[in-house]
Design an enzyme around this catalytic site. Structure first.
Site, PDB file in Angstrom:
ATOM      1  CE  LYS A  86      -4.287  -1.393   0.080  1.00 18.65           C
ATOM      2  NZ  LYS A  86      -5.507  -0.778  -0.410  1.00 18.65           N
ATOM      3  CG  ASP A 134      -8.938  -2.142   5.772  1.00 19.55           C
ATOM      4  OD1 ASP A 134      -7.833  -1.847   5.283  1.00 19.55           O
ATOM      5  OD2 ASP A 134      -9.878  -2.641   5.127  1.00 19.55           O
TER       6      ASP A 134
HETATM    7  C1  LIG Z   1      -2.289  -6.113   2.942  1.00 18.38           C
HETATM    8  C2  LIG Z   1      -3.374  -5.929   1.968  1.00 18.38           C
HETATM    9  N1  LIG Z   1      -3.505  -6.811   0.965  1.00 18.38           N
HETATM   10  C3  LIG Z   1      -4.464  -6.665   0.040  1.00 18.38           C
HETATM   11  C4  LIG Z   1      -5.362  -5.618   0.088  1.00 18.38           C
HETATM   12  C5  LIG Z   1      -6.431  -5.519  -0.959  1.00 18.38           C
HETATM   13  O1  LIG Z   1      -6.290  -4.405  -1.773  1.00 18.38           O
HETATM   14  P1  LIG Z   1      -7.563  -3.806  -2.516  1.00 18.38           P
HETATM   15  O2  LIG Z   1      -8.472  -3.229  -1.437  1.00 18.38           O
HETATM   16  O3  LIG Z   1      -7.021  -2.776  -3.426  1.00 18.38           O
HETATM   17  O4  LIG Z   1      -8.247  -4.924  -3.192  1.00 18.38           O
HETATM   18  C6  LIG Z   1      -5.267  -4.690   1.130  1.00 18.38           C
HETATM   19  C7  LIG Z   1      -6.197  -3.582   1.226  1.00 18.38           C
HETATM   20  O5  LIG Z   1      -6.211  -2.813   2.172  1.00 18.38           O
HETATM   21  C8  LIG Z   1      -4.249  -4.835   2.095  1.00 18.38           C
HETATM   22  O6  LIG Z   1      -4.099  -3.973   3.102  1.00 18.38           O
END
Ligand SMILES: Cc1ncc(COP(=O)(O)O)c(C=O)c1O
Length: 400
Positions: A86, A134
């Site tokens: 992120k 989150d």
């Molecule tokens: C560690 C992690 N993996 C995957 C995701 C999924 O990403 P997206 O919400 O863009 O699908 C998030 C989203 O917050 C995340 O924090």
């Protein structure tokens, strides 16, 4: 090896299949992500201090156990010291927003570098960026705001851990906890921003809001570019976890642009209690699901699809799977102990969703055949986070 970690084999909770498009990247999708927009983001981020491509690890023991040619794992746990992929998205979007705003205000060119190097620190102080999160996206936005010198307000829902809240406060953000779930925090943030003249830097796009999520996804695309740089031959399959779908769409679009019809088959993985993409795939259009139970895969607990991401996923993804939480902690322990291969890997809760789904698919002969997995397959998994909340990480591994 698998029997040492999983007392019962991981299973798929629900599934949907669609026929993905073949052929080159559809020109209409340039409005979502284009080669220019992604290249600009990638070039900018590669120039940030501390930039290094994250490792692509080979889970050779897992591949051998599952009868696959190779399993690759993009390990994002070290990304810019923030612990997740992120870091690429929110921070880049904040710098992009500030550069655009100040250029408009001052009537001259303002580069992302000008912003990052604090050349407009005085003007930046007057700007407030905000987002709902989150955890991981908020940390990236808070970091970007600190780099840019602007104010930052973050909205978290009632289940977000204290550790994640603290990490954002440590980066200088003001963190507000709302009494509701993730989707409620998104709407709450949008209302407060509209009332106060703040700028929402969200990772999810909704009706009438797409500029920032587009830049966020452009930042994420660097992960896919690094993967292709590190591979002699591209993967045949990508198992990619999704919350709102932004990461999956960015990886899919980048690989589609670069590889055309040689692009891998995309399989989306979601928690069973927040499978909004799976519901959308079944319905043939974006659908919202009510999140009635929080998953331990906190970053994936989203009930509303990002509309921009959906445009890519609807055309580029063939399979949608959901999983329960049961096998998450054992999979984290398996990775931490190096049993999957590739060394000891700090894989957080979201990171192992692809591992869990891949094991479940491989142990289901019908599904395995439908998805086309065999000894020639090279499956890419996205290790999207490390121990982003070290206390939760430790307690899950110890209990597994
Ligand atoms: C560690 C992690 N993996 C995957 C995701 C999924 O990403 P997206 O919400 O863009 O699908 C998030 C989203 O917050 C995340 O924090």
């Amino acid at each position: 090896m698998l029997k040492d970690y999983f007392t019962t084999s991981p299973t798929i909770s629900a599934q949907a299949a669609r026929s993905a498009e073949t052929g080159p990247y559809p020109p209409e999708l340039n409005a979502v992500l284009s080669p220019e927009v992604t290249a600009r983001a990638q070039q900018a981020i590669r120039g940030w201090p501390g930039y290094a491509a994250t490792p692509l690890r080979s889970l050779d023991r897992l591949a051998a156990d599952l009868g696959l040619g190779a399993v690759l794992y993009k390990d994002e746990s070290s990304r810019f010291g923030l612990g997740s992929f992120k870091a690429l998205g929110g921070a880049y979007a904040v710098l992009h927003l500030l550069a655009g705003k100040l250029a408009e205000e001052l009537g001259r060119d303002v580069s992302l570098e000008d912003i990052r190097e604090g050349r407009y620190a005085e003007q930046a102080k007057a700007v407030t960026v905000c987002t709902a999160t989150d955890g991981n996206h908020g940390r990236s936005v808070a970091w970007g705001a600190r780099l840019a010198g602007c104010r930052c307000r973050i909205y978290i829902h009632k289940e977000v851990s204290e550790g994640r809240k603290q990490a954002m406060e440590d980066l200088g953000a003001e963190v507000v906890r709302v009494d509701g779930d993730y989707d409620y925090s998104v709407h709450f943030c949008a209302e407060e921003a509209a009332a106060n003249g703040w700028f929402v830097v969200s990772d999810t796009s909704y009706e009438g809001y797409s500029d920032m999520p587009q830049q966020v996804m452009a930042g994420y695309s660097l992960m896919a570019a690094e993967i292709l740089d590190a591979c002699d031959t591209p993967p045949t399959h990508v198992f990619v976890q999704a919350g709102v779908g932004g990461m999956a769409a960015a990886v899919c679009a980048q690989m589609w642009m670069k590889l055309g019809e040689r692009r891998p088959r995309f399989v989306i993985v979601e928690p069973e209690h927040a499978a909004c993409l799976l519901a959308s795939a079944k319905a043939g259009g974006p659908r919202t699901v009510e999140v009635t139970e929080e998953t331990i895969m906190a970053g994936l607990s989203c009930g509303e699809v990002s509309l921009l991401a959906w445009e890519v996923l609807a055309r580029g993804v063939s399979d949608y799977l959901s999983i329960s939480d049961a096998a998450v902690a054992p999979a984290m322990r398996m990775m931490a102990e190096g049993a999957a291969g590739g060394g000891q890997i700090e894989a957080g809760e979201c990171s192992v969703s692809g591992v869990v789904a891949l094991i479940a698919v491989c142990e289901d002969p019908e599904l395995r055949a439908r998805i086309g997995l065999d000894e020639n397959s090279c499956v890419l998994l996205l290790g999207s986070e490390g121990a982003t909340d070290p206390e939760i990480y430790r307690s899950l591994i110890e209990a597994a």
